[in-house]
Design a protein around this motif. Structure first.
Motif, PDB file in Angstrom:
ATOM      1  N   ALA A 110       0.830  -1.207   0.000  1.00  0.00           N
ATOM      2  CA  ALA A 110       0.000   0.000   0.000  1.00  0.00           C
ATOM      3  C   ALA A 110       0.864   1.256   0.000  1.00  0.00           C
ATOM      4  O   ALA A 110       0.550   2.242  -0.682  1.00  0.00           O
ATOM      5  CB  ALA A 110      -0.931  -0.013   1.215  1.00  0.00           C
ATOM      6  N   ALA A 111       1.957   1.235   0.753  1.00  0.00           N
ATOM      7  CA  ALA A 111       2.875   2.382   0.758  1.00  0.00           C
ATOM      8  C   ALA A 111       3.488   2.581  -0.622  1.00  0.00           C
ATOM      9  O   ALA A 111       3.650   3.717  -1.084  1.00  0.00           O
ATOM     10  CB  ALA A 111       3.963   2.171   1.804  1.00  0.00           C
ATOM     11  N   GLN A 112       3.830   1.493  -1.277  1.00  0.00           N
ATOM     12  CA  GLN A 112       4.405   1.595  -2.617  1.00  0.00           C
ATOM     13  C   GLN A 112       3.406   2.202  -3.596  1.00  0.00           C
ATOM     14  O   GLN A 112       3.756   3.063  -4.405  1.00  0.00           O
ATOM     15  CB  GLN A 112       4.842   0.217  -3.100  1.00  0.00           C
ATOM     16  CG  GLN A 112       5.591   0.234  -4.418  1.00  0.00           C
ATOM     17  CD  GLN A 112       6.041  -1.165  -4.826  1.00  0.00           C
ATOM     18  OE1 GLN A 112       5.243  -2.116  -4.785  1.00  0.00           O
ATOM     19  NE2 GLN A 112       7.295  -1.297  -5.184  1.00  0.00           N
ATOM     20  N   ARG A 113       2.138   1.767  -3.519  1.00  0.00           N
ATOM     21  CA  ARG A 113       1.123   2.329  -4.416  1.00  0.00           C
ATOM     22  C   ARG A 113       0.946   3.823  -4.169  1.00  0.00           C
ATOM     23  O   ARG A 113       0.837   4.609  -5.118  1.00  0.00           O
ATOM     24  CB  ARG A 113      -0.216   1.606  -4.223  1.00  0.00           C
ATOM     25  CG  ARG A 113      -0.255   0.203  -4.778  1.00  0.00           C
ATOM     26  CD  ARG A 113      -1.680  -0.329  -4.833  1.00  0.00           C
ATOM     27  NE  ARG A 113      -2.322  -0.386  -3.521  1.00  0.00           N
ATOM     28  CZ  ARG A 113      -2.258  -1.439  -2.712  1.00  0.00           C
ATOM     29  NH1 ARG A 113      -1.571  -2.519  -3.080  1.00  0.00           N
ATOM     30  NH2 ARG A 113      -2.882  -1.423  -1.553  1.00  0.00           N
ATOM     31  N   ALA A 114       0.905   4.228  -2.894  1.00  0.00           N
ATOM     32  CA  ALA A 114       0.737   5.650  -2.587  1.00  0.00           C
ATOM     33  C   ALA A 114       1.934   6.467  -3.067  1.00  0.00           C
ATOM     34  O   ALA A 114       1.775   7.574  -3.599  1.00  0.00           O
ATOM     35  CB  ALA A 114       0.530   5.843  -1.083  1.00  0.00           C
ATOM     36  N   ALA A 115       3.132   5.921  -2.895  1.00  0.00           N
ATOM     37  CA  ALA A 115       4.332   6.618  -3.354  1.00  0.00           C
ATOM     38  C   ALA A 115       4.324   6.761  -4.872  1.00  0.00           C
ATOM     39  O   ALA A 115       4.710   7.810  -5.416  1.00  0.00           O
ATOM     40  CB  ALA A 115       5.580   5.871  -2.892  1.00  0.00           C
ATOM     41  N   ILE A 116       3.895   5.711  -5.567  1.00  0.00           N
ATOM     42  CA  ILE A 116       3.817   5.772  -7.031  1.00  0.00           C
ATOM     43  C   ILE A 116       2.753   6.777  -7.466  1.00  0.00           C
ATOM     44  O   ILE A 116       2.956   7.546  -8.416  1.00  0.00           O
ATOM     45  CB  ILE A 116       3.527   4.373  -7.608  1.00  0.00           C
ATOM     46  CG1 ILE A 116       4.742   3.462  -7.407  1.00  0.00           C
ATOM     47  CG2 ILE A 116       3.152   4.461  -9.087  1.00  0.00           C
ATOM     48  CD1 ILE A 116       4.492   2.004  -7.769  1.00  0.00           C
ATOM     49  N   VAL A 126      -0.247  18.292  -2.699  1.00  0.00           N
ATOM     50  CA  VAL A 126       0.447  17.744  -1.533  1.00  0.00           C
ATOM     51  C   VAL A 126       1.951  17.722  -1.789  1.00  0.00           C
ATOM     52  O   VAL A 126       2.394  17.558  -2.927  1.00  0.00           O
ATOM     53  CB  VAL A 126      -0.033  16.317  -1.171  1.00  0.00           C
ATOM     54  CG1 VAL A 126      -1.524  16.298  -0.879  1.00  0.00           C
ATOM     55  CG2 VAL A 126       0.322  15.316  -2.250  1.00  0.00           C
ATOM     56  N   ALA A 127       2.702  17.885  -0.723  1.00  0.00           N
ATOM     57  CA  ALA A 127       4.151  17.744  -0.769  1.00  0.00           C
ATOM     58  C   ALA A 127       4.507  16.606   0.182  1.00  0.00           C
ATOM     59  O   ALA A 127       4.410  16.764   1.398  1.00  0.00           O
ATOM     60  CB  ALA A 127       4.837  19.035  -0.350  1.00  0.00           C
ATOM     61  N   VAL A 128       4.855  15.445  -0.357  1.00  0.00           N
ATOM     62  CA  VAL A 128       5.198  14.292   0.476  1.00  0.00           C
ATOM     63  C   VAL A 128       6.597  14.496   1.047  1.00  0.00           C
ATOM     64  O   VAL A 128       7.574  14.625   0.299  1.00  0.00           O
ATOM     65  CB  VAL A 128       5.120  12.982  -0.328  1.00  0.00           C
ATOM     66  CG1 VAL A 128       5.670  11.816   0.494  1.00  0.00           C
ATOM     67  CG2 VAL A 128       3.679  12.694  -0.742  1.00  0.00           C
ATOM     68  N   LEU A 129       6.696  14.529   2.375  1.00  0.00           N
ATOM     69  CA  LEU A 129       7.979  14.727   3.040  1.00  0.00           C
ATOM     70  C   LEU A 129       8.683  13.411   3.354  1.00  0.00           C
ATOM     71  O   LEU A 129       9.891  13.387   3.555  1.00  0.00           O
ATOM     72  CB  LEU A 129       7.792  15.517   4.332  1.00  0.00           C
ATOM     73  CG  LEU A 129       7.110  16.889   4.205  1.00  0.00           C
ATOM     74  CD1 LEU A 129       7.074  17.582   5.565  1.00  0.00           C
ATOM     75  CD2 LEU A 129       7.824  17.757   3.175  1.00  0.00           C
ATOM     76  N   ASP A 147      13.995  -6.150   2.639  1.00  0.00           N
ATOM     77  CA  ASP A 147      14.435  -5.757   1.296  1.00  0.00           C
ATOM     78  C   ASP A 147      13.344  -4.968   0.579  1.00  0.00           C
ATOM     79  O   ASP A 147      13.621  -3.970  -0.108  1.00  0.00           O
ATOM     80  CB  ASP A 147      14.808  -6.990   0.475  1.00  0.00           C
ATOM     81  CG  ASP A 147      16.089  -7.660   0.961  1.00  0.00           C
ATOM     82  OD1 ASP A 147      16.835  -7.029   1.743  1.00  0.00           O
ATOM     83  OD2 ASP A 147      16.351  -8.814   0.564  1.00  0.00           O
ATOM     84  N   PHE A 148      12.093  -5.418   0.735  1.00  0.00           N
ATOM     85  CA  PHE A 148      10.980  -4.718   0.083  1.00  0.00           C
ATOM     86  C   PHE A 148      10.817  -3.320   0.667  1.00  0.00           C
ATOM     87  O   PHE A 148      10.547  -2.353  -0.063  1.00  0.00           O
ATOM     88  CB  PHE A 148       9.701  -5.529   0.232  1.00  0.00           C
ATOM     89  CG  PHE A 148       8.525  -5.001  -0.550  1.00  0.00           C
ATOM     90  CD1 PHE A 148       8.700  -4.275  -1.723  1.00  0.00           C
ATOM     91  CD2 PHE A 148       7.229  -5.225  -0.113  1.00  0.00           C
ATOM     92  CE1 PHE A 148       7.615  -3.793  -2.447  1.00  0.00           C
ATOM     93  CE2 PHE A 148       6.141  -4.750  -0.817  1.00  0.00           C
ATOM     94  CZ  PHE A 148       6.329  -4.022  -1.983  1.00  0.00           C
ATOM     95  N   ALA A 149      10.992  -3.187   1.983  1.00  0.00           N
ATOM     96  CA  ALA A 149      10.896  -1.871   2.615  1.00  0.00           C
ATOM     97  C   ALA A 149      11.948  -0.914   2.053  1.00  0.00           C
ATOM     98  O   ALA A 149      11.678   0.279   1.866  1.00  0.00           O
ATOM     99  CB  ALA A 149      11.044  -1.998   4.132  1.00  0.00           C
ATOM    100  N   ASP A 150      13.140  -1.431   1.770  1.00  0.00           N
ATOM    101  CA  ASP A 150      14.181  -0.593   1.169  1.00  0.00           C
ATOM    102  C   ASP A 150      13.758  -0.113  -0.220  1.00  0.00           C
ATOM    103  O   ASP A 150      14.004   1.037  -0.596  1.00  0.00           O
ATOM    104  CB  ASP A 150      15.493  -1.373   1.062  1.00  0.00           C
ATOM    105  CG  ASP A 150      16.190  -1.532   2.411  1.00  0.00           C
ATOM    106  OD1 ASP A 150      15.863  -0.766   3.338  1.00  0.00           O
ATOM    107  OD2 ASP A 150      17.055  -2.415   2.522  1.00  0.00           O
ATOM    108  N   ILE A 151      13.117  -0.997  -0.979  1.00  0.00           N
ATOM    109  CA  ILE A 151      12.653  -0.624  -2.323  1.00  0.00           C
ATOM    110  C   ILE A 151      11.581   0.458  -2.228  1.00  0.00           C
ATOM    111  O   ILE A 151      11.628   1.471  -2.934  1.00  0.00           O
ATOM    112  CB  ILE A 151      12.118  -1.861  -3.067  1.00  0.00           C
ATOM    113  CG1 ILE A 151      13.260  -2.832  -3.364  1.00  0.00           C
ATOM    114  CG2 ILE A 151      11.419  -1.456  -4.369  1.00  0.00           C
ATOM    115  CD1 ILE A 151      12.809  -4.174  -3.909  1.00  0.00           C
ATOM    116  N   VAL A 152      10.613   0.235  -1.356  1.00  0.00           N
ATOM    117  CA  VAL A 152       9.535   1.210  -1.185  1.00  0.00           C
ATOM    118  C   VAL A 152      10.098   2.551  -0.719  1.00  0.00           C
ATOM    119  O   VAL A 152       9.727   3.614  -1.232  1.00  0.00           O
ATOM    120  CB  VAL A 152       8.492   0.688  -0.173  1.00  0.00           C
ATOM    121  CG1 VAL A 152       7.443   1.760   0.114  1.00  0.00           C
ATOM    122  CG2 VAL A 152       7.820  -0.579  -0.712  1.00  0.00           C
ATOM    123  N   GLY A 153      11.023   2.522   0.233  1.00  0.00           N
ATOM    124  CA  GLY A 153      11.593   3.750   0.761  1.00  0.00           C
ATOM    125  C   GLY A 153      12.373   4.544  -0.260  1.00  0.00           C
ATOM    126  O   GLY A 153      12.531   5.764  -0.113  1.00  0.00           O
TER     127      GLY A 153
END
Length: 205
Positions: A110-116, A126-129, A147-153
């Motif tokens: 879900a975080a990855q989708r929101a970031a994309i 919005v300005a994502v900080l 590893d996935f968290a690193d990719i999303v981050g």
């Protein structure tokens, strides 16, 4: 946000020379603005939006149910939980937001989708900080999730990690007394970031 309530009080003791307070590192490590060529997620994969009258505060955007955005708003007074939606102010000034997710697989996706979605440029206003990742269980993350968290981050400007806190799981409200040092460091970093970036800081709408 004129005062930081999450600064540890120093215990009394002999006075010793100090090099001065260490400023948290708030330098972006990932993209700080939407990127050309990033395809937007399908409509049914995007977060809903709601209108706010003015970009006057920091919003926590939980990217899935139970992400922890309400907890984060309690931790830093003067900020608000967006209830899993993008808060959209009128032009010209965008509002600063920080994404919030749990570290389980569905939370990271879900975080990855929101970031994309943000990176694609379809979210105007919005300005994502950065992204706060809150542990979904005690102990270390499994390697595949780490590893996935690193990719999303890598898709957001900054990432902060909140450890598992048993008192919060039991329903205790977050307070300085039941909050570990790691969380103080996260909050001090976010407070410093917000204090150095007033509402009129983010890139043009």
């Amino acid at each position: 946000m004129t005062q930081n309530p999450w600064t540890r009080e120093q215990s009394p003791g002999p006075q010793q020379p100090s090099p001065g307070p260490t400023q948290p590192d708030i330098t972006p490590r990932g993209p700080s603005a939407p990127q050309h060529g990033v395809p937007a997620p399908a409509e049914d994969q995007r977060l809903p939006k709601f209108a706010i009258p003015v970009a006057d505060t920091l919003w926590w955007v939980g990217v899935h149910g139970g992400a922890g955005e309400s907890t984060m708003s309690l931790l830093l007074p003067g900020t608000r939980a967006a209830n899993h939606r993008w808060p959209i102010p009128p032009p010209p000034v965008p509002t600063p937001v920080i994404l919030v997710a749990r570290t389980h697989g569905s939370g990271l996706r879900a975080a990855q989708r929101a970031a994309i979605e943000w990176a694609s440029g379809v979210v105007q206003g919005v300005a994502v900080l950065g992204l706060v990742l809150i542990a979904d269980a005690p102990g270390r993350l499994p390697r595949v999730l780490d590893d996935f968290a690193d990719i999303v981050g890598g898709g957001v400007p900054r990432v902060w990690d909140i450890p598992w806190i048993e008192e919060w799981r039991r329903g205790e409200a977050p307070t300085p007394d039941n909050t570990p040092d790691e969380v103080f460091e996260v909050l001090e970093s976010i407070y410093a970031l917000r204090a150095s970036n007033p509402a009129d800081y983010p890139a043009p709408y």
